[in-house]
Design a protein around this motif. Structure first.
Motif, mmCIF file in Angstrom:
data_model
loop_
_atom_site.group_PDB
_atom_site.id
_atom_site.type_symbol
_atom_site.label_atom_id
_atom_site.label_comp_id
_atom_site.label_asym_id
_atom_site.label_seq_id
_atom_site.Cartn_x
_atom_site.Cartn_y
_atom_site.Cartn_z
ATOM 1 N N MET A 187 5.379 2.050 4.893
ATOM 2 C CA MET A 187 5.540 0.800 4.153
ATOM 3 C C MET A 187 4.637 0.770 2.928
ATOM 4 S SD MET A 187 5.760 -1.846 7.378
ATOM 5 C CE MET A 187 5.786 -3.287 6.334
ATOM 6 N N LEU A 188 3.436 1.307 3.055
ATOM 7 C CA LEU A 188 2.521 1.364 1.919
ATOM 8 C C LEU A 188 3.054 2.284 0.826
ATOM 9 C CD1 LEU A 188 -0.242 0.482 0.823
ATOM 10 C CD2 LEU A 188 -1.226 2.492 1.938
ATOM 11 N N ASP A 189 3.677 3.400 1.222
ATOM 12 C CA ASP A 189 4.252 4.318 0.232
ATOM 13 C C ASP A 189 5.407 3.663 -0.512
ATOM 14 O OD1 ASP A 189 4.549 7.105 -0.892
ATOM 15 O OD2 ASP A 189 6.512 6.868 0.044
ATOM 16 N N ASP A 190 6.240 2.921 0.182
ATOM 17 C CA ASP A 190 7.335 2.207 -0.484
ATOM 18 C C ASP A 190 6.809 1.162 -1.454
ATOM 19 O OD1 ASP A 190 9.199 3.679 0.891
ATOM 20 O OD2 ASP A 190 9.412 2.232 2.518
ATOM 21 N N LYS A 191 5.748 0.501 -1.078
ATOM 22 C CA LYS A 191 5.177 -0.521 -1.950
ATOM 23 C C LYS A 191 4.618 0.103 -3.223
ATOM 24 C CE LYS A 191 1.840 -4.317 -2.021
ATOM 25 N NZ LYS A 191 0.803 -5.054 -1.252
ATOM 26 N N HIS A 192 3.952 1.248 -3.102
ATOM 27 C CA HIS A 192 3.413 1.912 -4.290
ATOM 28 C C HIS A 192 4.521 2.423 -5.203
ATOM 29 C CE1 HIS A 192 -0.741 2.773 -2.249
ATOM 30 N NE2 HIS A 192 -0.575 1.503 -2.600
ATOM 31 N N GLY A 193 5.669 2.768 -4.617
ATOM 32 C CA GLY A 193 6.795 3.245 -5.411
ATOM 33 C C GLY A 193 7.695 2.134 -5.910
ATOM 34 N N ASN A 194 7.235 0.871 -5.801
ATOM 35 C CA ASN A 194 8.013 -0.294 -6.244
ATOM 36 C C ASN A 194 9.378 -0.342 -5.554
ATOM 37 O OD1 ASN A 194 5.992 -1.189 -8.027
ATOM 38 N ND2 ASN A 194 6.748 0.140 -9.660
ATOM 39 N N ARG A 195 9.372 -0.001 -4.254
ATOM 40 C CA ARG A 195 10.586 -0.040 -3.462
ATOM 41 C C ARG A 195 10.441 -1.047 -2.328
ATOM 42 N NH1 ARG A 195 9.517 5.495 -3.849
ATOM 43 N NH2 ARG A 195 8.731 5.457 -1.700
ATOM 44 N N LYS A 196 11.562 -1.509 -1.841
ATOM 45 C CA LYS A 196 11.556 -2.404 -0.693
ATOM 46 C C LYS A 196 11.216 -1.601 0.558
ATOM 47 C CE LYS A 196 14.394 -5.858 1.634
ATOM 48 N NZ LYS A 196 15.735 -6.511 1.689
ATOM 49 N N PRO A 197 10.282 -2.086 1.405
ATOM 50 C CA PRO A 197 9.913 -1.320 2.612
ATOM 51 C C PRO A 197 11.126 -1.004 3.467
ATOM 52 C CG PRO A 197 8.376 -3.120 2.266
ATOM 53 C CD PRO A 197 9.486 -3.324 1.288
ATOM 54 N N ARG A 198 11.191 0.258 3.911
ATOM 55 C CA ARG A 198 12.347 0.683 4.688
ATOM 56 C C ARG A 198 12.373 -0.002 6.058
ATOM 57 N NH1 ARG A 198 9.858 6.646 4.495
ATOM 58 N NH2 ARG A 198 9.110 5.689 2.568
ATOM 59 N N LEU A 199 13.569 -0.180 6.591
ATOM 60 C CA LEU A 199 13.735 -0.882 7.867
ATOM 61 C C LEU A 199 13.135 -0.085 9.012
ATOM 62 C CD1 LEU A 199 14.930 -3.265 9.427
ATOM 63 C CD2 LEU A 199 17.091 -1.997 9.547
ATOM 64 N N SER A 200 13.242 1.231 8.964
ATOM 65 C CA SER A 200 12.698 2.059 10.048
ATOM 66 C C SER A 200 11.183 1.917 10.157
ATOM 67 C CB SER A 200 13.074 3.525 9.811
ATOM 68 O OG SER A 200 12.564 3.967 8.550
#
Length: 228
Positions: free
Chosen positions: A59-72
């Motif tokens: 979730m932290l990686d998605d946030k840094h990439g300006n992406r919505k946190p993945r459901l998994s």
């Protein structure tokens, strides 16, 4: 990285180790009491608590990439929290105090993971208002400019222009009607063509054809002229 940041990370890591060890012991005891093998009971806490760590980092990686946190990743964190709380509470004695104490390690481990994996937001300081010093200039005495006296302008009477009489050009057309002029031109040059007669009479060729006698009439006129 300053000393404060290093000390905070070391402290948080120590708390995570202590909470992880307590959670590991509780989950191991529950697995053994459920009849699991020693090897399975030893790695089961790592899979449960490790699932929380993996989901949080994803979730932290998605946030840094300006992406919505993945459901998994969300499901991993949610399942890990429920599983570790259930296992820790199940290992305690059937009293509220024992269950509350058993729930402390997983909660502490979860908070420690959150602290280690996340960073605070940067605060942008507001620029201080700069007050510019304004210097007031002393008034300067300005002498008034002399006003020029008005100059008398003599009035000039407009010149009288005498009207010029337009002279009409005399008409180049011969006097008389069109038929008379055509006949006069024919008598002057009997063998002339229609355009020539039209030029002499000052009329159009169509007028010449209308009023000029035909060939037979011309012959009669000519013969009459010869007989006379």
């Amino acid at each position: 990285m300053n000393v404060t940041s290093v000390a905070s990370r070391l402290s948080t890591g120590l708390v995570a180790l202590v909470a992880g060890y307590a959670s590991f012991s509780h989950i191991y005891a529950v697995a053994r009491s459920a009849g699991e093998h020693v090897s399975v009971a030893s790695v089961l806490p790592l899979s449960i608590d490790g699932l929380i760590l993996v989901g949080t980092l994803a979730m932290l990686d998605d946030k840094h990439g300006n992406r919505k946190p993945r459901l998994s990743a969300r499901l991993s964190v949610t399942f890990g929290i429920i599983a570790t709380l259930a296992a820790n509470i199940a290992s305690a004695q059937p009293t509220w105090t024992a269950r509350a104490v058993a729930a402390v390690p997983p909660v502490a481990f979860l908070l420690a993971v959150e602290v280690l994996s996340r960073r605070g937001k940067v605060i942008h300081p507001e620029p201080a208002e700069q007050v510019e010093s304004v210097t007031i200039a002393e008034p300067v005495a300005v002498e008034p400019e002399p006003v020029a006296e008005p100059v008398a302008v003599e009035q000039v009477e407009p010149a009288k222009v005498e009207p010029v009489e337009r002279t009409r050009k005399p008409s180049t057309k011969p006097a008389g009607t069109s038929a008379d002029r055509v006949m006069s031109a024919h008598l002057a040059e009997p063998e002339a063509t229609h355009p020539r007669i039209a030029q002499l009479a000052g009329v159009s060729v169509a007028t010449v054809k209308r009023y000029r006698p035909s060939r037979s009439a011309r012959r009669t006129v000519d013969l009459a002229g010869v007989a006379a």
